[in-house]
Design a protein around this motif. Structure first.
Motif, short mmCIF file in Angstrom:
data_model
loop_
_atom_site.label_atom_id
_atom_site.label_comp_id
_atom_site.label_asym_id
_atom_site.label_seq_id
_atom_site.Cartn_x
_atom_site.Cartn_y
_atom_site.Cartn_z
N PHE A 1 6.02 -83.03 29.86
CA PHE A 1 4.90 -82.30 29.28
C PHE A 1 3.94 -83.31 28.68
O PHE A 1 4.35 -84.23 27.97
CB PHE A 1 5.38 -81.32 28.20
N ASN A 2 2.69 -83.11 28.98
CA ASN A 2 1.67 -84.05 28.50
C ASN A 2 0.79 -83.34 27.48
O ASN A 2 0.11 -82.36 27.81
CB ASN A 2 0.83 -84.54 29.68
N PHE A 3 0.80 -83.83 26.26
CA PHE A 3 0.03 -83.18 25.21
C PHE A 3 -1.20 -83.98 24.80
O PHE A 3 -1.78 -83.75 23.74
CB PHE A 3 0.93 -82.89 24.00
N PRO B 1 -7.69 -80.17 24.66
CA PRO B 1 -9.10 -79.76 24.77
C PRO B 1 -9.85 -79.70 23.45
O PRO B 1 -10.90 -79.05 23.37
CB PRO B 1 -8.98 -78.37 25.40
N ASN B 2 -9.33 -80.36 22.43
CA ASN B 2 -9.92 -80.21 21.10
C ASN B 2 -10.79 -81.41 20.70
O ASN B 2 -10.57 -82.53 21.14
CB ASN B 2 -8.81 -80.02 20.06
N ALA C 1 -8.00 -84.11 29.23
CA ALA C 1 -7.42 -83.14 30.16
C ALA C 1 -6.26 -82.36 29.56
O ALA C 1 -6.04 -81.19 29.88
CB ALA C 1 -6.96 -83.87 31.42
N ASN C 2 -5.54 -82.98 28.67
CA ASN C 2 -4.36 -82.32 28.11
C ASN C 2 -4.49 -81.93 26.65
O ASN C 2 -3.55 -81.42 26.05
CB ASN C 2 -3.14 -83.24 28.29
#
Lengths: 192, 320
Positions: free
Chosen positions: B178-180, B103-104, B100-101
């Motif tokens: 922030f969620n990476f 997209p790769n 979800a956080n």
């Protein structure tokens, strides 16, 4: 072996990170182009959004489809204002919630850090307060090129997530519409 | 056994490529050049790593759902260099990518690196990462890249985006606003498909299964080794017990001027929220120290991946 903790009792000198922090450079991408996230945590909604430069009017002075550092510096106010006007989290009565602490970062390629960027990454925090019963996210910053018309955003809250795709024809999405029937959004946010 | 070659305070030119007018070993000489900041760069000690992990080689299929391909990494010592050839695919279980956080999708990379077998500790700090070059590679061929891009806030001031410097770098770890999309290995994936670490590569450490033994997990760009989490209580005494090594950074007592308000972004959100405090922990500014390790019983300068900021070093102290 014995696991022990070595304790220092004195702090001799506080040294500024100085060079280490001042000369940070292009590092890992924090958002993919045409993508974004909005994370509900810590009493707010934290947005990371990569938007195309071509979505902004009157900022690309040389018409190369990208934004240089100089162009951004010259037009930062317009960029911010257009962002505020086009990316909004709306409360139950359609009122835009304050977008606070807006941060901007150019997103040039890894191999040409100094080159103008075709994407701008914005970071910010929406203030989510009060007894809000519904929230809509509005994104109206679609670019001029065909591949820049769609922006995918994932909303996350605790372990739940919701994917949304914003296009010129779909600029609004309700966030977690099912869950908000039972609880005000502020309550959900604060119970993380 | 690795050979330790100490050179005490030999002062050389900034680039370390010009000849220094060195005198006898273990004696000081005068400075013959200066660094860009006006300070001379001093070579403090030289070491040899030529007998350590020179034949690390791995190639096996990784069936982790988000990988499903072969992970390959080969290190080789030849001449004066240690070289890496790898495909950047992790050799351990990974989280779900895309997620979800993030997209790769993880994909094969062409990874190569070459580091000195005879690293030289200097008085200079060199910041690496991103386009400045990889700061380190884990033995499995996956890059350590803990830094993030700079940003500018809307409060004016002198923040510059030149070279994407910016005044505020959001940390990938140590904050939860922030969620990476990092996984349990403190890693996530670049748009290029490159899986990379922002913190201790837990899956790789677990795979080595050394418990609390100080464990060499990576080589830094200056040729010095990087260890994970554990080290000796007394850096110079292998019989002093094992401790969790701690960095010497802490959250600043007060935010920097022009920092985005702490009511919006808690302290610790930005790299700039941390300050190095000499003597606070076990390590220097680059998360390194000199001491003995299982691989270097005579002692060597080495780095640590730590649980706290900076998690992975942002600079090196050896010559490049």
């Amino acid at each position: 072996m014995i696991l022990q903790r070595y304790q220092f009792s004195r702090i001799r000198l506080v040294v500024s990170l100085g060079l280490l922090m001042a000369i940070t450079s292009v590092r890992a991408h924090l958002m993919v182009e045409q993508h974004g996230t909005i994370n509900f945590a810590n009493g707010g909604a934290f947005l990371v959004l990569s938007v195309p430069v071509s979505a902004f009017d009157g900022v690309d002075d040389d018409g190369d489809g990208a934004l240089s550092v100089r162009e951004l510096g010259r037009h930062i106010t317009e960029v911010e204002q257009q962002f505020y006007n086009s990316v909004q989290l709306l409360g139950g009565r359609g009122e835009p919630l304050p977008l606070q602490g807006l941060l901007m970062s150019l997103a040039p390629s890894d191999h040409a850090a100094a080159s103008p960027a075709k994407q701008l990454i914005a970071f910010g925090r929406f203030a989510v307060t009060g007894a809000m019963t519904s929230l809509d996210l509005r994104i109206a910053l679609q670019g001029k090129n065909s591949e820049e018309k769609s922006i995918s955003v994932t909303a996350t809250r605790d372990r739940r997530s919701q994917e949304m795709v914003f296009t010129p024809d779909r600029q609004y999405h309700s966030i977690f519409p099912a869950t908000i029937l039972n609880k005000s959004f502020a309550e959900q946010v604060t119970t993380f | 056994m690795p050979h330790l070659q100490l050179i005490s305070a030999i002062v050389i030119l900034t680039s370390l490529s010009a000849c220094a007018s060195s005198k006898d070993d273990n004696t000081s000489t005068t400075a013959t050049g200066s660094a860009s900041g006006g300070l001379p760069v001093v070579a403090l000690a030289a070491y040899s790593t030529s007998d350590v992990e020179c034949m690390y080689s791995y190639s096996a299929f990784n069936s982790s759902a988000s990988v499903n391909t072969t992970s390959t990494a080969n290190w080789f010592c030849g001449g004066t260099n240690r070289t890496l050839s790898a495909n950047g695919i992790p050799d351990h279980a990974v989280g779900t990518f895309p997620n979800a956080n993030n997209p790769n999708t993880i994909s094969v990379q062409s990874v190569s690196a070459s580091y000195s077998l005879d690293p030289v500790l200097t008085s200079a700090m060199t910041i690496l990462g991103g386009p400045r070059g990889a700061i380190a590679y884990v033995l499995n061929g996956v890059k350590m890249d803990p830094g993030t891009a700079g940003t500018c806030n809307d409060s004016g001031g002198s923040c510059s985006l030149a070279g994407n410097v910016g005044g505020w770098n959001i940390e990938a770890l140590g904050q939860d606003s922030f969620n990476f999309g990092d996984d349990a290995n403190h890693a996530h994936v670049q748009p290029t498909g490159e899986y990379h670490y922002h913190g201790i590569p837990e899956g790789f450490v677990d795979k080595l299964n050394n418990g609390t033994e100080p464990t060499l997990i990576a080589w830094a760009a200056d040729g010095f080794p990087i260890y994970a989490r554990y080290g000796y209580l007394d850096a110079m005494n292998a019989n002093s017990g094992i401790v969790v090594i701690e960095s010497s950074y802490q959250i600043k007592a007060a935010p920097d001027a022009n920092r985005p308000d702490i009511s919006l972004y808690a302290m610790g959100t930005f790299t700039q929220d941390y300050a190095y405090v000499d003597g606070l922990g076990d390590l220097d500014e680059c998360n390194g120290r000199t001491g003995v390790t299982p691989d270097f019983p005579d002692g060597i300068y080495h780095y640590y991946a730590t649980d706290g900021f900076p998690f992975l070093q942002r600079c090196v102290k050896g010559s490049l």
